[in-house]
Design a protein around this motif. Structure first.
Motif, PDB file in Angstrom:
ATOM      1  N   MET A   1       0.818  -1.212   0.000  1.00  0.00           N
ATOM      2  CA  MET A   1       0.000   0.000   0.000  1.00  0.00           C
ATOM      3  C   MET A   1       0.855   1.268   0.000  1.00  0.00           C
ATOM      4  O   MET A   1       0.351   2.346   0.265  1.00  0.00           O
ATOM      5  CB  MET A   1      -0.920   0.014   1.213  1.00  0.00           C
ATOM      6  N   ASP A   2       2.133   1.159  -0.309  1.00  0.00           N
ATOM      7  CA  ASP A   2       3.009   2.313  -0.184  1.00  0.00           C
ATOM      8  C   ASP A   2       3.400   2.953  -1.520  1.00  0.00           C
ATOM      9  O   ASP A   2       4.310   3.765  -1.574  1.00  0.00           O
ATOM     10  CB  ASP A   2       4.256   1.940   0.603  1.00  0.00           C
ATOM     11  N   GLN A   3       2.718   2.611  -2.595  1.00  0.00           N
ATOM     12  CA  GLN A   3       3.038   3.211  -3.883  1.00  0.00           C
ATOM     13  C   GLN A   3       2.709   4.700  -3.846  1.00  0.00           C
ATOM     14  O   GLN A   3       1.828   5.140  -3.136  1.00  0.00           O
ATOM     15  CB  GLN A   3       2.247   2.554  -5.025  1.00  0.00           C
ATOM     16  N   GLN A   4       3.446   5.442  -4.668  1.00  0.00           N
ATOM     17  CA  GLN A   4       3.209   6.873  -4.779  1.00  0.00           C
ATOM     18  C   GLN A   4       2.733   7.197  -6.184  1.00  0.00           C
ATOM     19  O   GLN A   4       3.183   6.601  -7.154  1.00  0.00           O
ATOM     20  CB  GLN A   4       4.481   7.653  -4.469  1.00  0.00           C
ATOM     21  N   ILE A   5       1.828   8.160  -6.274  1.00  0.00           N
ATOM     22  CA  ILE A   5       1.329   8.615  -7.572  1.00  0.00           C
ATOM     23  C   ILE A   5       2.296   9.667  -8.104  1.00  0.00           C
ATOM     24  O   ILE A   5       2.626  10.624  -7.414  1.00  0.00           O
ATOM     25  CB  ILE A   5      -0.082   9.201  -7.438  1.00  0.00           C
TER      26      ILE A   5
ATOM     27  N   GLY B   1      -1.115  12.362 -17.195  1.00  0.00           N
ATOM     28  CA  GLY B   1      -1.476  11.046 -16.719  1.00  0.00           C
ATOM     29  C   GLY B   1      -0.729  10.806 -15.419  1.00  0.00           C
ATOM     30  O   GLY B   1      -0.181  11.738 -14.824  1.00  0.00           O
ATOM     31  N   PHE B   2      -0.699   9.591 -14.989  1.00  0.00           N
ATOM     32  CA  PHE B   2       0.001   9.270 -13.763  1.00  0.00           C
ATOM     33  C   PHE B   2       0.461   7.828 -13.794  1.00  0.00           C
ATOM     34  O   PHE B   2      -0.052   7.025 -14.558  1.00  0.00           O
ATOM     35  CB  PHE B   2      -0.889   9.509 -12.543  1.00  0.00           C
ATOM     36  N   VAL B   3       1.467   7.546 -12.993  1.00  0.00           N
ATOM     37  CA  VAL B   3       1.925   6.187 -12.781  1.00  0.00           C
ATOM     38  C   VAL B   3       2.063   5.975 -11.285  1.00  0.00           C
ATOM     39  O   VAL B   3       2.251   6.920 -10.524  1.00  0.00           O
ATOM     40  CB  VAL B   3       3.279   5.887 -13.480  1.00  0.00           C
ATOM     41  N   LEU B   4       1.930   4.742 -10.869  1.00  0.00           N
ATOM     42  CA  LEU B   4       2.159   4.389  -9.475  1.00  0.00           C
ATOM     43  C   LEU B   4       3.538   3.760  -9.383  1.00  0.00           C
ATOM     44  O   LEU B   4       3.856   2.831 -10.123  1.00  0.00           O
ATOM     45  CB  LEU B   4       1.083   3.414  -8.984  1.00  0.00           C
ATOM     46  N   MET B   5       4.358   4.304  -8.498  1.00  0.00           N
ATOM     47  CA  MET B   5       5.730   3.836  -8.369  1.00  0.00           C
ATOM     48  C   MET B   5       6.032   3.489  -6.920  1.00  0.00           C
ATOM     49  O   MET B   5       5.434   4.046  -6.001  1.00  0.00           O
ATOM     50  CB  MET B   5       6.708   4.917  -8.832  1.00  0.00           C
TER      51      MET B   5
ATOM     52  N   ALA C   1      10.067   6.591  -6.774  1.00  0.00           N
ATOM     53  CA  ALA C   1       9.393   7.881  -6.877  1.00  0.00           C
ATOM     54  C   ALA C   1      10.248   9.006  -6.302  1.00  0.00           C
ATOM     55  O   ALA C   1      10.115  10.159  -6.727  1.00  0.00           O
ATOM     56  CB  ALA C   1       8.045   7.825  -6.163  1.00  0.00           C
ATOM     57  N   ASP C   2      11.126   8.683  -5.356  1.00  0.00           N
ATOM     58  CA  ASP C   2      12.005   9.686  -4.762  1.00  0.00           C
ATOM     59  C   ASP C   2      13.288   9.901  -5.563  1.00  0.00           C
ATOM     60  O   ASP C   2      14.082  10.770  -5.233  1.00  0.00           O
ATOM     61  CB  ASP C   2      12.368   9.283  -3.324  1.00  0.00           C
ATOM     62  N   ASP C   3      13.485   9.106  -6.621  1.00  0.00           N
ATOM     63  CA  ASP C   3      14.679   9.205  -7.454  1.00  0.00           C
ATOM     64  C   ASP C   3      14.326   9.968  -8.737  1.00  0.00           C
ATOM     65  O   ASP C   3      13.671   9.426  -9.628  1.00  0.00           O
ATOM     66  CB  ASP C   3      15.185   7.799  -7.795  1.00  0.00           C
ATOM     67  N   PRO C   4      14.743  11.239  -8.841  1.00  0.00           N
ATOM     68  CA  PRO C   4      14.382  12.046 -10.018  1.00  0.00           C
ATOM     69  C   PRO C   4      14.814  11.405 -11.343  1.00  0.00           C
ATOM     70  O   PRO C   4      14.103  11.519 -12.340  1.00  0.00           O
ATOM     71  CB  PRO C   4      15.120  13.371  -9.793  1.00  0.00           C
ATOM     72  N   ALA C   5      15.958  10.712 -11.353  1.00  0.00           N
ATOM     73  CA  ALA C   5      16.419  10.076 -12.585  1.00  0.00           C
ATOM     74  C   ALA C   5      15.477   8.942 -12.996  1.00  0.00           C
ATOM     75  O   ALA C   5      15.170   8.773 -14.180  1.00  0.00           O
ATOM     76  CB  ALA C   5      17.841   9.550 -12.407  1.00  0.00           C
ATOM     77  N   LYS C   6      15.002   8.164 -12.034  1.00  0.00           N
ATOM     78  CA  LYS C   6      14.084   7.062 -12.321  1.00  0.00           C
ATOM     79  C   LYS C   6      12.742   7.592 -12.809  1.00  0.00           C
ATOM     80  O   LYS C   6      12.156   7.067 -13.755  1.00  0.00           O
ATOM     81  CB  LYS C   6      13.905   6.189 -11.074  1.00  0.00           C
TER      82      LYS C   6
END
Length: 81
Positions: free
Chosen positions: A17-21, A32-36, A41-46
């Motif tokens: 339950m810890d994915q980020q939008i 749009g959006f992705v769940l990561m 999600a905290d890695d700008p390069a990713k």
């Protein structure tokens, strides 16, 4: 509604339950959006890598759609009238 559905589906598939939008701007101006996973999600390069992949996929998909439309019009000239 789409975000909520995607979140529930992700929880069901991953059991987490810890994915980020993460917002992903589209080439047509719509977002749009992705769940990561939080680490990604905290890695700008990713995040940029995911955005670039989606942008590339969208561009390729649009090119295929244009080509298929041309084939359909050549096969049946009454299409699009």
């Amino acid at each position: 509604m789409n975000r909520e559905f995607a979140t529930v589906l992700t929880i069901l598939l991953t059991g987490k339950m810890d994915q980020q939008i993460v917002e992903v701007p589209g080439s047509d101006g719509h977002s749009g959006f992705v769940l990561m996973d939080p680490e990604e999600a905290d890695d700008p390069a990713k995040v940029q890598e995911v955005r670039d992949f989606i942008d590339q996929w969208t561009t390729e998909r649009e090119a295929v759609d244009i080509e298929l439309d041309g084939i359909a019009r050549a096969s049946n000239p009454s299409i699009g009238d």
